[in-house]
Every structure is written in C-alpha cells, then in structure tokens.
Scaffold this motif. Structure first.
Motif, PDB file in Angstrom:
ATOM      1  N   GLU A 242       0.835  -1.195   0.000  1.00  0.00           N
ATOM      2  CA  GLU A 242       0.000   0.000   0.000  1.00  0.00           C
ATOM      3  C   GLU A 242       0.876   1.253   0.000  1.00  0.00           C
ATOM      4  O   GLU A 242       0.417   2.343   0.356  1.00  0.00           O
ATOM      5  CB  GLU A 242      -0.927   0.001   1.217  1.00  0.00           C
ATOM      6  CG  GLU A 242      -1.971  -1.095   1.154  1.00  0.00           C
ATOM      7  CD  GLU A 242      -2.892  -1.098   2.362  1.00  0.00           C
ATOM      8  OE1 GLU A 242      -2.946  -0.088   3.080  1.00  0.00           O
ATOM      9  OE2 GLU A 242      -3.558  -2.124   2.579  1.00  0.00           O
ATOM     10  N   ALA A 243       2.141   1.107  -0.399  1.00  0.00           N
ATOM     11  CA  ALA A 243       3.052   2.247  -0.422  1.00  0.00           C
ATOM     12  C   ALA A 243       2.590   3.271  -1.457  1.00  0.00           C
ATOM     13  O   ALA A 243       1.958   2.927  -2.460  1.00  0.00           O
ATOM     14  CB  ALA A 243       4.466   1.776  -0.756  1.00  0.00           C
ATOM     15  N   ALA A 244       2.905   4.535  -1.191  1.00  0.00           N
ATOM     16  CA  ALA A 244       2.570   5.587  -2.151  1.00  0.00           C
ATOM     17  C   ALA A 244       3.372   5.368  -3.433  1.00  0.00           C
ATOM     18  O   ALA A 244       4.585   5.186  -3.378  1.00  0.00           O
ATOM     19  CB  ALA A 244       2.895   6.950  -1.560  1.00  0.00           C
ATOM     20  N   PRO A 245       2.728   5.338  -4.585  1.00  0.00           N
ATOM     21  CA  PRO A 245       3.458   5.103  -5.832  1.00  0.00           C
ATOM     22  C   PRO A 245       4.327   6.292  -6.202  1.00  0.00           C
ATOM     23  O   PRO A 245       4.007   7.441  -5.906  1.00  0.00           O
ATOM     24  CB  PRO A 245       2.336   4.901  -6.869  1.00  0.00           C
ATOM     25  CG  PRO A 245       1.150   5.593  -6.288  1.00  0.00           C
ATOM     26  CD  PRO A 245       1.286   5.483  -4.799  1.00  0.00           C
ATOM     27  N   LEU A 246       5.471   6.013  -6.837  1.00  0.00           N
ATOM     28  CA  LEU A 246       6.357   7.075  -7.302  1.00  0.00           C
ATOM     29  C   LEU A 246       5.749   7.756  -8.521  1.00  0.00           C
ATOM     30  O   LEU A 246       4.944   7.162  -9.251  1.00  0.00           O
ATOM     31  CB  LEU A 246       7.720   6.483  -7.658  1.00  0.00           C
ATOM     32  CG  LEU A 246       8.489   5.844  -6.489  1.00  0.00           C
ATOM     33  CD1 LEU A 246       9.737   5.136  -7.012  1.00  0.00           C
ATOM     34  CD2 LEU A 246       8.847   6.894  -5.462  1.00  0.00           C
ATOM     35  N   PRO A 247       6.114   9.008  -8.789  1.00  0.00           N
ATOM     36  CA  PRO A 247       5.593   9.693  -9.987  1.00  0.00           C
ATOM     37  C   PRO A 247       5.963   8.937 -11.257  1.00  0.00           C
ATOM     38  O   PRO A 247       7.012   8.294 -11.334  1.00  0.00           O
ATOM     39  CB  PRO A 247       6.289  11.065  -9.932  1.00  0.00           C
ATOM     40  CG  PRO A 247       6.691  11.240  -8.519  1.00  0.00           C
ATOM     41  CD  PRO A 247       6.984   9.871  -7.990  1.00  0.00           C
TER      42      PRO A 247
END
Length: 318
Positions: A242-247
């Motif tokens: 559930e990590a924030a995705p990279l741009p």
C-alpha cells in the motif's frame, strides 16, 4: 500468506468475452430479445464486445432491464453521461447484456458459466483487500431509488458488482490460480480472437473484441511493454503493498503508435496484457487502496501499475 484478489473488470476478457465468442452469433440483431424496441439500428454481440453499441458508461445493477433503465433520463455524474456518437464508449452495460444473452442461449446461470474459467465467482471464502467505495456509489442514488447494496468483504468491491456479477465483474483469484487460468486462456486461443481491431474509441482508444490496443505514446503502458523481448510466456506480477506510488512519466494526449500489445484494466487494480505475435501474457495483481486507506485516484493507480511493470521490464532485459 497467499493473497486473494478481486479481478473486477478482468471478468470481461477472461470470462464473458470467451463465452460470447464460443456461444453467440456476433452479427445477429439482438434488439428485440434485449428489450431495445425503440432502437433504430441493430444491436449486435460484436458491438457489445467492442463497446461500440452506443450505450452509456454505466447504470446501477438493480435487476431492472438495461433498456428500461435507459428510457429514464439520468444526469449529474460522469458515469451517467450519454455515449459519444461514433466512438466506442467503455460501458459495463455491454457486458451485462452479453451475460443476459449467454444465459438465454445456454440455459445456465452466468455464475456457473464463469466458474468454468477456473476463477472463483463471488461470494468468496477468502476476502480480498478492502478498498473504499468509488464513483459508482456516488452515481447510484442519482440513477435509482433502489438502495445501494450492502457492503460485504466476500463480495466484489464496486457497488454495481455488489448487486450482481452479470458479465462485467465478480470473479477473483489467488496469483497461482490466475496464472493457471491465463495459461488455459492463451492456449485456447481466446485473446488471439479478441485482438482484432474493431472500433475506434474515445481519447484515441482502439478496441477489439474484448481487449484494447496498448499504444506506445509517452506515459502509456505500451511504451514500457514495447521493450520486452519475445518468449516471456505467461507471467504474474504481484504488488500487494500500500506504499505511495512514485511519480510516472506524464501521459501525453497523443496515444502514439500501436505497441503490439493489447490490454484490459480492472477497477480494483489488476491488469492484463497480451501480445499476439508470441502469445506473451502478463497478469498484474495489485489493489487500489493507498497508504492512508483511501481509494487511489486514476493517476495514482496508473503509477502503481507503471512501477510494477517497470520492475518487470528491467528484470526481463527490456
């Protein structure tokens, strides 16, 4: 721990489209059996498979016939908008109608037909990752007085599917189970039959009979997929985090050239990619819940898919 995933709209290419190609005449006029008595042009299975029927994106699944629902005006939400004249408009309604036709043709309930795919029809004994309600829950009360179906961890996430699978959603799988199902799907020749360019769509999309062309323009999945060498076979890529995705690279308006791959996306996160030239197939298993428990928006979901695919491309020598 083995995770279980709600495949959402991957039901369309993995279950409904193969059944339609196996049992239904693609070009017979189906207006009358489906209740579209006021429609001036034919309504065919080919149109339903390619989303070129002219039906709007969505209506709630309440058990009421689609044609009857569409006789009432429903406005106020993007999901309730009319279709774009002359362009394929992605619509759950097309596959709901295909399910009706399949049940009439075979005499079997769609849930039983779907189970033959090797995937698990809901209700499930193992629940997938729970994600918050999305846009269809907001659109629901604008289109019907019927109450929103109750949530359940053992039923599909989107509100439309909670009320009934009916061709467009409702099946799930664990990674090994999906891998086995994809191997059978490819071996049976179903994606080869779907990867036939049939209808131009909105925003430069090109639809086949259940799959969509993956273009290679900037920021599009075909840009990544184009560099994958031949011979990878059938692969499952899983990202349960559930990590924030990279741009990701910006998504340019021009879709660019065809990449040689075809694809389909699931609302809950999973995705499916197929290359006819060597029958390469990639199943992507991830979910749509962000690190704060919120539903990822479309751009963040694209970023999560992009990151998972990019890792695989690097590992495969692309």
């Amino acid at each position: 721990m083995t995770r279980f995933y709600d495949l959402a709209s991957l039901t369309k290419p993995l279950v409904t489209a193969p059944l339609a190609l196996a049992f239904l005449d693609l070009d017979a006029d189906r207006r009358w059996p489906l209740g579209f008595h006021d429609r001036e042009t034919p309504l065919t299975v080919r149109q339903l498979l390619s989303h070129s029927s002219g039906l709007p994106p969505w209506r709630p699944f309440t058990g009421e016939p689609v044609a009857q629902q569409l006789r009432r005006e429903a406005m106020g939400h993007p999901l309730l908008r009319p279709a774009t004249p002359g362009l394929a408009t992605y619509s759950d309604l097309n596959y709901r109608l295909l399910a009706e036709l399949l049940e009439a043709e075979t005499g079997a309930p769609f849930v039983k037909l779907g189970a033959a795919s090797g995937l698990n029809p809901a209700p499930w004994s193992t629940p997938p990752t729970v994600i918050p309600d999305g846009p269809d829950a907001t659109a629901w009360p604008l289109a019907t007085e019927t109450s929103l179906p109750a949530r359940s961890p053992w039923l599909p996430h989107d509100a439309n599917a909670r009320a009934g699978m009916q061709g467009h959603a409702g099946l799930g799988a664990a990674p090994a189970q999906l891998h086995a199902a994809l191997i059978r799907w490819v071996a049976a020749g179903w994606p080869q039959r779907m990867a036939v360019e049939t209808a131009p769509g909105e925003d430069g999309a090109r639809w086949g009979l259940g799959l969509r062309v993956a273009h290679a323009g900037q920021g599009r999945f075909g840009q990544l997929l184009s560099s994958i060498p031949p011979g990878i076979g059938t692969c499952i890529l899983e990202d349960p985090t559930e990590a924030a995705p990279l741009p990701t690279p910006g998504l340019e308006a021009d879709p660019g050239p065809a990449s040689g791959w075809w694809f389909h996306l699931g609302y809950t996160g999973p995705a499916l990619f197929f290359r006819p030239s060597d029958q390469a197939c990639i199943g992507l298993l991830l979910h749509r819940r962000g690190p704060d428990g919120v539903l990822l928006d479309a751009e963040s979901l694209r970023a999560r898919r992009w990151a998972t695919l990019a890792r695989f491309v690097g590992q495969s020598g692309g």
